[in-house]
Design an enzyme around this catalytic site. Structure first.
Site, mmCIF file in Angstrom:
data_model
loop_
_atom_site.group_PDB
_atom_site.id
_atom_site.type_symbol
_atom_site.label_atom_id
_atom_site.label_comp_id
_atom_site.label_asym_id
_atom_site.label_seq_id
_atom_site.Cartn_x
_atom_site.Cartn_y
_atom_site.Cartn_z
ATOM 1 N N ARG A 50 -0.260 4.643 20.006
ATOM 2 C CA ARG A 50 0.828 4.657 19.033
ATOM 3 C C ARG A 50 1.404 6.065 18.862
ATOM 4 N NH1 ARG A 50 -0.162 4.475 12.581
ATOM 5 N NH2 ARG A 50 2.017 4.085 12.090
ATOM 6 N N ASN A 69 -6.643 6.042 4.120
ATOM 7 C CA ASN A 69 -5.351 6.271 4.753
ATOM 8 C C ASN A 69 -4.640 4.921 4.717
ATOM 9 O OD1 ASN A 69 -3.124 6.656 6.295
ATOM 10 N ND2 ASN A 69 -4.172 7.601 8.032
ATOM 11 N N PRO A 107 -2.688 -0.337 8.226
ATOM 12 C CA PRO A 107 -2.070 -0.938 9.397
ATOM 13 C C PRO A 107 -1.726 0.039 10.520
ATOM 14 C CG PRO A 107 -0.598 -0.997 7.493
ATOM 15 C CD PRO A 107 -1.943 -0.625 6.988
ATOM 16 N N ASN A 108 -2.002 -0.411 11.719
ATOM 17 C CA ASN A 108 -1.669 0.285 12.976
ATOM 18 C C ASN A 108 -2.554 1.488 13.292
ATOM 19 O OD1 ASN A 108 0.632 -1.432 13.624
ATOM 20 N ND2 ASN A 108 1.620 -0.463 11.872
ATOM 21 N N TYR A 121 0.638 11.079 16.281
ATOM 22 C CA TYR A 121 -0.716 10.745 15.823
ATOM 23 C C TYR A 121 -1.824 11.195 16.780
ATOM 24 C CZ TYR A 121 1.958 7.930 12.542
ATOM 25 O OH TYR A 121 2.846 7.518 11.571
ATOM 26 N N ARG A 154 8.246 14.531 7.264
ATOM 27 C CA ARG A 154 8.784 13.481 8.129
ATOM 28 C C ARG A 154 9.989 12.810 7.458
ATOM 29 N NH1 ARG A 154 4.186 9.834 10.402
ATOM 30 N NH2 ARG A 154 5.971 9.127 11.655
ATOM 31 N N GLU A 192 -6.867 10.505 -0.644
ATOM 32 C CA GLU A 192 -5.865 9.985 0.286
ATOM 33 C C GLU A 192 -5.789 10.896 1.523
ATOM 34 O OE1 GLU A 192 -1.962 10.536 -1.378
ATOM 35 O OE2 GLU A 192 -0.995 9.144 0.016
ATOM 36 N N HIS A 203 -3.722 11.444 5.418
ATOM 37 C CA HIS A 203 -2.731 11.068 6.425
ATOM 38 C C HIS A 203 -2.903 11.980 7.629
ATOM 39 C CE1 HIS A 203 -0.753 8.433 3.634
ATOM 40 N NE2 HIS A 203 -0.864 9.383 2.734
ATOM 41 N N ALA A 227 1.283 2.718 6.457
ATOM 42 C CA ALA A 227 2.626 2.383 5.945
ATOM 43 C C ALA A 227 2.597 1.891 4.498
ATOM 44 C CB ALA A 227 3.273 1.333 6.847
HETATM 45 C C1 DQA Z 1 0.204 7.767 8.249
HETATM 46 C C2 DQA Z 1 1.632 8.127 7.822
HETATM 47 C C3 DQA Z 1 2.404 6.875 7.417
HETATM 48 O O1 DQA Z 1 3.728 7.216 7.033
HETATM 49 C C4 DQA Z 1 2.474 5.899 8.574
HETATM 50 O O2 DQA Z 1 3.123 4.709 8.181
HETATM 51 C C5 DQA Z 1 1.149 5.621 9.171
HETATM 52 C C6 DQA Z 1 0.178 6.707 9.316
HETATM 53 C C7 DQA Z 1 -0.545 8.999 8.788
HETATM 54 O O3 DQA Z 1 -1.773 8.894 8.928
HETATM 55 O O4 DQA Z 1 0.057 10.021 9.109
HETATM 56 O O5 DQA Z 1 0.886 4.513 9.626
HETATM 57 O O6 DQA Z 1 -0.497 7.317 7.092
#
Ligand code: DQA
Length: 147
Positions: free
Chosen positions: A17, A73, A9-10, A22, A106, A97, A99, A76
Site C-alpha cells: 500500500r 492506529n 483498515p488497510n 507507508y 498531508r 494514538e 500514525h 482512515a
Molecule cells: C494512517 C494515516 C491515515 O490518514 C490513513 O487513512 C491510514 C494510515 C497512518 O498510519 O499514517 O490508513 O493512520
C-alpha cells in the site's frame, strides 16, 4: 501490565500500500517490530487488526479488565469515527494514538483526528518507531512516571 495494539483498515496491506508513504515493510514485519518492542519494554503486548469499525469498537470494549493500555492506529477511521473515541472514553483505558505518516502534513481531510481527544498522546510520522514510542510512553504513564 498488558498493552493492546489496535490497527485499523488497510494496515494489513502495508508494504503493498502506497510504499512511498507507508514504507516497504509489510504488516508481518510490523507485528514482529511491535513484539520486539514489547519484549524490550518488558510489557506483554497483543496485536489486533480489523478493517471494520464495529469490530474495533468491540475489541476496545472487550479490553476492559484485560488490558491496562491501548496503542491505536485507527487509520482512515481517525478522520471519520465517533464510535471509536466514544469506546475509548467509555472503557477509560489510557490510549495512545499512532500514525505511520505525519497526518498534519498531508491532505486537509487527514489533519483532523476524532480519536486524539480520547488519547493521552499521539505519535505521527515516525513509521514503525511510533508504536515503540507509544508502548514506552504508556508503560511510563502506567507506572506513574508520567501524568
Ligand atoms: C494512517 C494515516 C491515515 O490518514 C490513513 O487513512 C491510514 C494510515 C497512518 O498510519 O499514517 O490508513 O493512520
Amino acid at each position: 501490565m498488558k498493552i493492546l495494539v489496535i490497527n485499523g483498515p488497510n494496515i494489513n496491506l502495508l508494504g503493498l500500500r502506497e510504499p512511498e508513504i507507508y514504507g516497504r515493510q509489510d504488516y508481518k514485519a510490523l507485528l514482529e517490530y511491535i513484539a520486539l518492542a514489547g519484549v524490550e519494554a518488558n510489557v506483554p503486548v497483543e496485536c489486533f487488526q480489523s478493517n471494520h469499525e464495529g469490530d474495533i469498537v468491540d475489541k476496545i470494549q472487550e479490553a476492559l479488565g484485560k488490558f491496562d493500555g491501548i496503542v491505536i492506529n485507527p487509520a482512515a477511521y481517525t478522520h471519520t469515527s465517533v464510535a471509536i473515541p466514544d469506546a475509548l472514553k467509555a472503557v477509560a483505558i489510557p490510549a495512545v494514538e499512532v500514525h505511520l505518516s505525519d497526518i498534519s502534513k498531508r491532505e486537509e481531510f487527514r489533519r483532523h483526528s476524532f480519536v486524539k481527544d480520547a488519547c493521552i498522546n499521539t505519535y505521527a510520522g515516525f513509521g514503525f518507531e511510533g508504536y515503540k514510542k507509544a508502548i514506552l510512553y504508556l508503560k511510563e504513564y502506567l507506572e506513574g512516571k508520567r501524568s
